[in-house]
Scaffold this motif. Sequence first.
Motif, PDB file in Angstrom:
ATOM      1  N   ASN A   1       5.966   6.234  -9.512  1.00 37.61           N
ATOM      2  CA  ASN A   1       4.689   6.181 -10.232  1.00 37.61           C
ATOM      3  C   ASN A   1       3.494   5.957  -9.304  1.00 37.61           C
ATOM      4  O   ASN A   1       2.461   5.452  -9.728  1.00 37.61           O
ATOM      5  CB  ASN A   1       4.705   5.100 -11.320  1.00 37.61           C
ATOM      6  CG  ASN A   1       5.756   5.362 -12.358  1.00 37.61           C
ATOM      7  OD1 ASN A   1       5.939   6.493 -12.790  1.00 37.61           O
ATOM      8  ND2 ASN A   1       6.475   4.328 -12.738  1.00 37.61           N
ATOM      9  N   GLY A   2       3.649   6.328  -8.048  1.00 35.61           N
ATOM     10  CA  GLY A   2       2.575   6.156  -7.076  1.00 35.61           C
ATOM     11  C   GLY A   2       1.590   7.313  -7.087  1.00 35.61           C
ATOM     12  O   GLY A   2       1.701   8.264  -7.870  1.00 35.61           O
TER      13      GLY A   2
ATOM     14  N   GLY B   1       1.680  15.826 -10.044  1.00 37.79           N
ATOM     15  CA  GLY B   1       1.839  16.077 -11.473  1.00 37.79           C
ATOM     16  C   GLY B   1       3.227  15.781 -11.981  1.00 37.79           C
ATOM     17  O   GLY B   1       3.714  16.438 -12.896  1.00 37.79           O
ATOM     18  N   GLY B   2       3.896  14.810 -11.394  1.00 37.04           N
ATOM     19  CA  GLY B   2       5.228  14.437 -11.851  1.00 37.04           C
ATOM     20  C   GLY B   2       6.327  15.295 -11.263  1.00 37.04           C
ATOM     21  O   GLY B   2       7.492  15.058 -11.520  1.00 37.04           O
ATOM     22  N   ARG B   3       5.955  16.315 -10.475  1.00 34.09           N
ATOM     23  CA  ARG B   3       6.997  17.136  -9.846  1.00 34.09           C
ATOM     24  C   ARG B   3       7.764  16.301  -8.839  1.00 34.09           C
ATOM     25  O   ARG B   3       7.235  15.396  -8.238  1.00 34.09           O
ATOM     26  CB  ARG B   3       6.379  18.340  -9.126  1.00 34.09           C
ATOM     27  CG  ARG B   3       5.791  19.339 -10.090  1.00 34.09           C
ATOM     28  CD  ARG B   3       5.159  20.455  -9.338  1.00 34.09           C
ATOM     29  NE  ARG B   3       3.979  19.890  -8.657  1.00 34.09           N
ATOM     30  CZ  ARG B   3       3.279  20.523  -7.739  1.00 34.09           C
ATOM     31  NH1 ARG B   3       3.630  21.713  -7.349  1.00 34.09           N
ATOM     32  NH2 ARG B   3       2.225  19.971  -7.189  1.00 34.09           N
ATOM     33  N   GLU B   4       8.997  16.631  -8.638  1.00 37.79           N
ATOM     34  CA  GLU B   4       9.852  15.920  -7.685  1.00 37.79           C
ATOM     35  C   GLU B   4       9.311  16.118  -6.284  1.00 37.79           C
ATOM     36  O   GLU B   4       8.977  17.222  -5.895  1.00 37.79           O
ATOM     37  CB  GLU B   4      11.285  16.476  -7.779  1.00 37.79           C
ATOM     38  CG  GLU B   4      12.316  15.582  -7.187  1.00 37.79           C
ATOM     39  CD  GLU B   4      12.447  14.261  -7.916  1.00 37.79           C
ATOM     40  OE1 GLU B   4      12.315  13.226  -7.257  1.00 37.79           O
ATOM     41  OE2 GLU B   4      12.666  14.267  -9.125  1.00 37.79           O
TER      42      GLU B   4
ATOM     43  N   MET C   1       0.832  -1.204   0.000  1.00 41.02           N
ATOM     44  CA  MET C   1       0.000   0.000   0.000  1.00 41.02           C
ATOM     45  C   MET C   1       0.868   1.257   0.000  1.00 41.02           C
ATOM     46  O   MET C   1       0.644   2.181  -0.773  1.00 41.02           O
ATOM     47  CB  MET C   1      -0.922   0.011   1.216  1.00 41.02           C
ATOM     48  CG  MET C   1      -1.795   1.250   1.290  1.00 41.02           C
ATOM     49  SD  MET C   1      -2.626   1.429   2.871  1.00 41.02           S
ATOM     50  CE  MET C   1      -1.252   1.779   3.952  1.00 41.02           C
ATOM     51  N   TRP C   2       1.885   1.284   0.884  1.00 45.71           N
ATOM     52  CA  TRP C   2       2.750   2.465   0.957  1.00 45.71           C
ATOM     53  C   TRP C   2       3.515   2.669  -0.345  1.00 45.71           C
ATOM     54  O   TRP C   2       3.713   3.795  -0.791  1.00 45.71           O
ATOM     55  CB  TRP C   2       3.715   2.352   2.143  1.00 45.71           C
ATOM     56  CG  TRP C   2       3.046   2.755   3.416  1.00 45.71           C
ATOM     57  CD1 TRP C   2       2.667   1.947   4.432  1.00 45.71           C
ATOM     58  CD2 TRP C   2       2.645   4.078   3.786  1.00 45.71           C
ATOM     59  NE1 TRP C   2       2.046   2.680   5.414  1.00 45.71           N
ATOM     60  CE2 TRP C   2       2.022   3.989   5.047  1.00 45.71           C
ATOM     61  CE3 TRP C   2       2.742   5.319   3.174  1.00 45.71           C
ATOM     62  CZ2 TRP C   2       1.507   5.103   5.701  1.00 45.71           C
ATOM     63  CZ3 TRP C   2       2.229   6.432   3.828  1.00 45.71           C
ATOM     64  CH2 TRP C   2       1.624   6.305   5.076  1.00 45.71           C
ATOM     65  N   GLU C   3       3.943   1.575  -0.964  1.00 48.43           N
ATOM     66  CA  GLU C   3       4.651   1.681  -2.240  1.00 48.43           C
ATOM     67  C   GLU C   3       3.742   2.282  -3.308  1.00 48.43           C
ATOM     68  O   GLU C   3       4.166   3.129  -4.096  1.00 48.43           O
ATOM     69  CB  GLU C   3       5.168   0.304  -2.673  1.00 48.43           C
ATOM     70  CG  GLU C   3       5.929   0.321  -3.981  1.00 48.43           C
ATOM     71  CD  GLU C   3       7.216   1.126  -3.946  1.00 48.43           C
ATOM     72  OE1 GLU C   3       7.628   1.615  -5.017  1.00 48.43           O
ATOM     73  OE2 GLU C   3       7.807   1.298  -2.850  1.00 48.43           O
ATOM     74  N   SER C   4       2.468   1.869  -3.313  1.00 43.52           N
ATOM     75  CA  SER C   4       1.545   2.408  -4.320  1.00 43.52           C
ATOM     76  C   SER C   4       1.206   3.865  -4.038  1.00 43.52           C
ATOM     77  O   SER C   4       0.839   4.615  -4.938  1.00 43.52           O
ATOM     78  CB  SER C   4       0.274   1.568  -4.412  1.00 43.52           C
ATOM     79  OG  SER C   4      -0.534   1.754  -3.286  1.00 43.52           O
ATOM     80  N   LEU C   5       1.368   4.285  -2.803  1.00 42.21           N
ATOM     81  CA  LEU C   5       1.117   5.682  -2.453  1.00 42.21           C
ATOM     82  C   LEU C   5       2.336   6.552  -2.733  1.00 42.21           C
ATOM     83  O   LEU C   5       2.251   7.537  -3.458  1.00 42.21           O
ATOM     84  CB  LEU C   5       0.720   5.805  -0.975  1.00 42.21           C
ATOM     85  CG  LEU C   5       0.602   7.245  -0.473  1.00 42.21           C
ATOM     86  CD1 LEU C   5      -0.630   7.911  -1.070  1.00 42.21           C
ATOM     87  CD2 LEU C   5       0.585   7.287   1.030  1.00 42.21           C
TER      88      LEU C   5
END
Length: 122
Positions: free
Chosen positions: A83-84, A91-94, A75-79
Motif C-alpha cells: 500500500n505504498g 495503480g495496484g498493478r503487481e 520512509m522506504w516502507e511507505s514508498l
Amino acid sequence: MTEKKQPRDFDEWRLLALRDPEGFEQTRRKVLEAVIAQAPERNRQRLEALQWRLDRLRERSATPLAACISLSDMMWESLAGENGLLEALLGGREHNHGASGNNHKVITLRTGANQKHDNHLP
C-alpha cells in the motif's frame, strides 16, 4: 525577550544542536508546527499523526544513528511497501519481479566492453 533567529541551512542547524540542544529541539518543534499549520486543513491531522509517529520513533531509539536508520526504513516502507506510494502510482498493478502472472521479458544490457564481442541484443 528577543526572538532567536531561525537557522537557515544545515550548518546553522548543526551548530545550534551542538551549542544548545534544548534550543535546537524547541526551534525544530516550532518550525514543524508552523509547516503543519500552513498545510491545507484536509492534510493537517494526517501530518500531525505522522509527526507524532516520527517523534516516538526518535524517542525509542538508542542513538541518533539508530533513529536515522529507523526513519529511513519507515520512509522506504511507505514508498515501496504494501500500500505504498509505488503501488499507488502503478495503480495496484503487481510490481514484484517474481510475481505470478508476470509475463515481462527481462533483457540483459551489455556494457561497452561486452558490445565489442557481441553487437546484438538478446
